[in-house]
Design an enzyme around this catalytic site. Structure first.
Site, PDB file in Angstrom:
ATOM      1  N   LYS A 199      30.264  48.393  32.381  1.00 35.59           N
ATOM      2  CA  LYS A 199      31.652  47.981  32.125  1.00 35.59           C
ATOM      3  C   LYS A 199      32.575  49.114  32.566  1.00 35.59           C
ATOM      4  CE  LYS A 199      35.054  46.568  28.762  1.00 35.59           C
ATOM      5  NZ  LYS A 199      35.982  47.668  29.124  1.00 35.59           N
ATOM      6  N   SER A 214      30.947  51.157  28.624  1.00 35.31           N
ATOM      7  CA  SER A 214      32.328  51.590  28.562  1.00 35.31           C
ATOM      8  C   SER A 214      32.454  53.092  28.300  1.00 35.31           C
ATOM      9  CB  SER A 214      33.058  50.755  27.511  1.00 35.31           C
ATOM     10  OG  SER A 214      34.448  50.861  27.654  1.00 35.31           O
ATOM     11  N   ASP A 263      27.843  64.066  36.513  1.00 34.78           N
ATOM     12  CA  ASP A 263      28.552  64.402  37.743  1.00 34.78           C
ATOM     13  C   ASP A 263      28.985  65.861  37.778  1.00 34.78           C
ATOM     14  OD1 ASP A 263      28.188  61.820  38.495  1.00 34.78           O
ATOM     15  OD2 ASP A 263      30.316  61.280  38.607  1.00 34.78           O
TER      16      ASP A 263
END
Length: 462
Positions: free
Chosen positions: A331, A306, A317
């Site tokens: 998740k 999560s 990224d």
């Protein structure tokens, strides 16, 4: 007004929803587009399924009148409401007033219990997402992936859920555990205590190289991270940092966003998208890298879920960090808590989240740049690769689920992964253009102020 909660499963935040939304449905309210097609036209009216409601009333009356023993109306209605959510996904559930209050408590990091993050499965057993550091569960050797099949010798019911784990500090309980690699269930005795979770710890690994461990994301995690970073930097500029998110089950999205913001100069951190506009949110970094572009390694494993996946995905990224360890839990859904007028609440999955590259990690997780393997005792069989969101019955289907070569990650215990992260940190790799700019500007940039929470939520179940 309450705010969205994040679950790991685990919980992620979405914009706030008022109590009225949880209690009222306008008969001519517009239908919303599918989450798989968020731009679809919203034209068809939403209608109450009257035939199904009549059928429900008929069954309700039959049970009330003819069941072998009298059944309380409130209990029947309670069971029916729970049933509405039962087959949606494993993170949507109904909270009694007591459950809702216990759920909210963890945002402060203090409650009475054993200190473990859990997910209730369709058969009512409790799967361990992660034990919380330095709690009775962690000290007793409870591991991520364990399944609690009984509490004090009694099977777990849907109504009781996780409540029997809570209790007065000093009181004792016995958990019956099913563990991969063990031939049969075994008992573990625990003593409840007041769990005061210090979500951030730090130390120097060696001169110039720091280590920060975040075990969960609570209301004060962002500020604590800043304090620990300043302490590490007190003796001089860091040459690199290991950020340990292993077995971090998630928590408050805003805290994860704040930590990401402290380590980024610019760029997107995370985006959430659902069927209704109020579920859509975008979080971006503000100028100022508290590490001044120093190399960063993020350490993850199968218990990283999560909000911890949000942080790891944002840093990678944006080319700010390399991720090492094992594939994360996967998740990638957002839960919103809708408070009801009687003090109960409904926790409902309302959106998916996307990393800056536009990728959903739902049921696939984040694959590290460098894969580490757990230590396996000589002659022992490695545990099957089943610890992931994709293995949870009834989970939401992921965009990349079932991709060729997929296998779930491993839980990585001990200090050897930290040693591997330090070795990776010392490798002479090119500094990104963004980091180079941050280093050049470090002498003139003002320190970044503590970020104001951009949304509020609460952590995963106790």
């Amino acid at each position: 007004m309450r705010f969205p909660l994040i679950l790991l499963s685990v919980l992620l935040a979405a914009p706030a929803i008022t109590p009225a939304l949880a209690q009222e449905v306008e008969p001519d309210a517009p239908a919303v587009a599918s989450s798989d097609d968020p731009d679809a036209a919203e034209t068809a009216p939403s209608k109450v399924p009257l035939d199904e409601i009549r059928r429900y009333v008929a069954v309700f009356n039959a049970v009330k009148d003819a069941y072998v023993e009298p059944v309380d109306d409130k209990k029947l209605m309670h069971s029916a409401i729970r049933g509405l959510l039962l087959d949606l996904d494993p993170h949507s559930t109904y909270f009694d007033r007591e459950d809702a209050e216990a759920f909210d408590e963890q945002a402060t990091g203090a409650y009475d219990g054993v200190g473990v993050e859990l997910l209730q499965q369709p058969d009512n057993t409790l799967r361990v997402i992660a034990p919380i550091d330095d709690t009775p569960a962690a000290r007793a050797g409870i591991k991520a992936g364990d399944v609690i099949v009984a509490i004090n010798g009694k099977p777990i019911t849907a109504e009781d859920g996780m409540e029997p784990l809570r209790g007065e500090p000093g009181s004792k309980l016995t958990l019956t555990i099913l563990r991969e690699g063990k031939p049969k269930p075994f008992d573990v005795s625990l003593t409840r205590e007041t769990i005061r979770v210090a979500s951030v710890r730090s130390r120097m690994l060696e001169p110039g190289y720091g280590y920060v461990r975040i075990s969960s994301f609570q209301a004060d995690t962002g500020a604590d991270f800043q304090r620990h970073l300043e302490k590490l930097q007190a003796s001089g500029k860091l040459s690199g940092l290991v950020l340990d998110l292993r077995s971090n089950p998630g928590g408050l999205l805003t805290s994860a966003v704040q930590v990401a913001d402290d380590l980024l100069d610019k760029g997107n951190i995370v985006t959430t998208r659902g069927r209704i506009a109020i579920s859509d949110a975008k979080f971006d970094a503000t100028p100022g890298d508290r590490l001044q572009g120093a190399p960063l390694i993020v350490l993850v494993d199968a218990g990283s879920a999560s909000a911890s996946e949000v942080l790891a995905g944002a840093l990678r990224d944006n080319n700010r960090a390399r991720v090492i360890g094992s594939r994360t839990f996967g998740k990638g859904s957002v839960q919103t808590v809708l408070p009801l007028d009687n003090g109960d609440s409904v926790k409902l999955t309302t959106a998916r989240y996307y990393t800056p590259s536009g990728k959903s990690i739902q049921a696939s997780g984040i694959v590290p740049d460098v894969v580490l393997k757990p230590e396996v005792a000589k002659g022992a069989e490695p545990a099957p690769y089943v610890y992931s969101e994709a293995a949870v019955p009834g989970h939401l289907r992921g965009d990349d689920e079932g991709a060729e070569g997929y296998r779930a990650g491993d839980v990585l215990d001990g200090d050897k992964p930290i040693d591997a992260a330090l070795a990776e940190l010392k490798k002479k790799l090119p500094v990104t253009a963004r980091a180079a700019v941050a280093q050049a500007a470090a002498s003139t940039a003002e320190p970044k102020a503590a970020a104001e929470p951009k949304a509020a939520s609460a952590p995963t179940k106790p």
